[in-house]
Design a protein around this motif. Sequence first.
Motif, PDB file in Angstrom:
ATOM      1  N   UNK A  82      32.868  28.329  39.338  1.00 21.73           N
ATOM      2  CA  UNK A  82      32.633  27.182  38.355  1.00 21.73           C
ATOM      3  C   UNK A  82      33.066  27.774  37.051  1.00 21.73           C
ATOM      4  N   UNK A  83      32.455  28.753  36.580  1.00 17.00           N
ATOM      5  CA  UNK A  83      32.889  29.444  35.177  1.00 17.00           C
ATOM      6  C   UNK A  83      34.467  30.038  35.178  1.00 17.00           C
ATOM      7  N   UNK A  84      35.062  30.191  36.033  1.00 15.64           N
ATOM      8  CA  UNK A  84      36.355  30.455  36.233  1.00 15.64           C
ATOM      9  C   UNK A  84      37.314  29.293  35.837  1.00 15.64           C
ATOM     10  N   UNK A  85      36.749  28.175  36.630  1.00 12.11           N
ATOM     11  CA  UNK A  85      37.581  26.893  36.394  1.00 12.11           C
ATOM     12  C   UNK A  85      37.389  26.296  35.121  1.00 12.11           C
ATOM     13  N   UNK A  86      36.208  26.362  34.462  1.00 13.67           N
ATOM     14  CA  UNK A  86      35.890  26.192  33.062  1.00 13.67           C
ATOM     15  C   UNK A  86      37.044  27.022  32.124  1.00 13.67           C
ATOM     16  N   UNK A  89      41.041  28.719  35.098  1.00 17.50           N
ATOM     17  CA  UNK A  89      41.427  29.161  36.106  1.00 17.50           C
ATOM     18  C   UNK A  89      42.211  27.801  37.010  1.00 17.50           C
ATOM     19  N   UNK A  90      42.860  28.323  38.117  1.00 14.85           N
ATOM     20  CA  UNK A  90      43.244  27.023  39.037  1.00 14.85           C
ATOM     21  C   UNK A  90      42.551  27.364  40.366  1.00 14.85           C
ATOM     22  N   UNK A  91      42.115  26.566  40.905  1.00 15.36           N
ATOM     23  CA  UNK A  91      41.395  26.886  42.334  1.00 15.36           C
ATOM     24  C   UNK A  91      42.451  27.381  43.548  1.00 15.36           C
ATOM     25  N   UNK A  92      42.117  28.517  44.192  1.00 19.38           N
ATOM     26  CA  UNK A  92      42.878  28.894  45.243  1.00 19.38           C
ATOM     27  C   UNK A  92      42.285  29.049  46.311  1.00 19.38           C
ATOM     28  N   UNK A  93      41.012  28.395  46.472  1.00 23.47           N
ATOM     29  CA  UNK A  93      40.142  28.270  47.693  1.00 23.47           C
ATOM     30  C   UNK A  93      38.828  28.182  47.020  1.00 23.47           C
ATOM     31  N   UNK A  94      37.999  27.074  47.324  1.00 26.61           N
ATOM     32  CA  UNK A  94      36.736  26.864  46.839  1.00 26.61           C
ATOM     33  C   UNK A  94      35.742  27.774  47.407  1.00 26.61           C
ATOM     34  N   UNK A  95      34.448  27.891  46.981  1.00 25.75           N
ATOM     35  CA  UNK A  95      33.227  28.807  47.696  1.00 25.75           C
ATOM     36  C   UNK A  95      32.837  28.358  48.902  1.00 25.75           C
ATOM     37  N   UNK A  96      32.945  29.099  49.987  1.00 24.20           N
ATOM     38  CA  UNK A  96      32.560  28.857  51.150  1.00 24.20           C
ATOM     39  C   UNK A  96      32.660  29.913  52.347  1.00 24.20           C
ATOM     40  N   UNK A  97      32.408  29.739  53.365  1.00 23.15           N
ATOM     41  CA  UNK A  97      32.158  30.997  54.407  1.00 23.15           C
ATOM     42  C   UNK A  97      33.746  30.981  54.921  1.00 23.15           C
ATOM     43  N   UNK A  98      34.191  31.996  55.225  1.00 24.53           N
ATOM     44  CA  UNK A  98      35.560  32.320  55.744  1.00 24.53           C
ATOM     45  C   UNK A  98      35.357  33.610  57.141  1.00 24.53           C
ATOM     46  N   UNK A  99      34.595  32.786  58.091  1.00 23.21           N
ATOM     47  CA  UNK A  99      34.431  33.393  59.350  1.00 23.21           C
ATOM     48  C   UNK A  99      35.533  33.967  60.095  1.00 23.21           C
ATOM     49  N   UNK A 110      40.179  32.033  42.852  1.00 22.60           N
ATOM     50  CA  UNK A 110      40.834  31.464  41.685  1.00 22.60           C
ATOM     51  C   UNK A 110      42.224  32.194  41.307  1.00 22.60           C
ATOM     52  N   UNK A 111      43.157  31.347  40.596  1.00 24.93           N
ATOM     53  CA  UNK A 111      44.526  32.080  40.117  1.00 24.93           C
ATOM     54  C   UNK A 111      43.958  32.124  38.651  1.00 24.93           C
ATOM     55  N   UNK A 112      44.167  33.367  37.994  1.00 23.27           N
ATOM     56  CA  UNK A 112      43.843  33.593  36.603  1.00 23.27           C
ATOM     57  C   UNK A 112      45.134  32.832  35.673  1.00 23.27           C
ATOM     58  N   UNK A 113      44.928  32.910  34.344  1.00 23.25           N
ATOM     59  CA  UNK A 113      46.147  32.415  33.529  1.00 23.25           C
ATOM     60  C   UNK A 113      47.715  33.051  33.968  1.00 23.25           C
ATOM     61  N   UNK A 114      47.666  34.041  34.394  1.00 19.91           N
ATOM     62  CA  UNK A 114      49.118  34.456  34.679  1.00 19.91           C
ATOM     63  C   UNK A 114      49.476  34.363  36.326  1.00 19.91           C
ATOM     64  N   UNK A 115      48.248  33.848  37.204  1.00 13.85           N
ATOM     65  CA  UNK A 115      48.750  33.846  38.694  1.00 13.85           C
ATOM     66  C   UNK A 115      48.099  34.967  39.515  1.00 13.85           C
ATOM     67  N   UNK A 116      47.286  35.733  39.100  1.00 12.59           N
ATOM     68  CA  UNK A 116      46.584  36.962  39.858  1.00 12.59           C
ATOM     69  C   UNK A 116      45.466  36.202  40.543  1.00 12.59           C
TER      70      UNK A 116
END
Length: 130
Positions: A82-86, A89-99, A110-116
């Motif tokens: 949530x803080x990263x999006x505010x 950031x651009x979402x690169x996969x919302x919070x959730x399980x990754x079994x 998330x992707x930061x302002x330069x795409x990391x």
Amino acid sequence: MAIDHVCISVPKSKHDEVVSFYLKSLAPLRYVEIMRFEGMVGLGADGVPDFWISAKEDANEKGQTHVAFTTKERALVQSFYEEALKAGATSNGPPGPRPHYTPTYYGAFVLDPVGNNVEAVCHCEAEAAK
């Protein structure tokens, strides 16, 4: 073996923007600015600068780094996201399980302002409903 520190390189023109992004996004994980040198800022929790952001003239405008920050609470993964999006950031996969990674893997990307690609991950069982 644990990772001692990570450093990402960003264009000088975006350094302040990227540092601001990480300070806001990583606040739920208790990351703050610990050290600053010419063109380098070290962030960390508990007084240890383990995440460095370096300003480089020749840094790629599109990030190519993946870094995952760990936490012991799934709720903090959500807060990071949530803080990263505010913070821009651009979402690169919302919070959730990754079994498909491990049975207890819970992460957000998330992707930061330069795409990391930046991740917060918790390797713990789901908290019991109250």
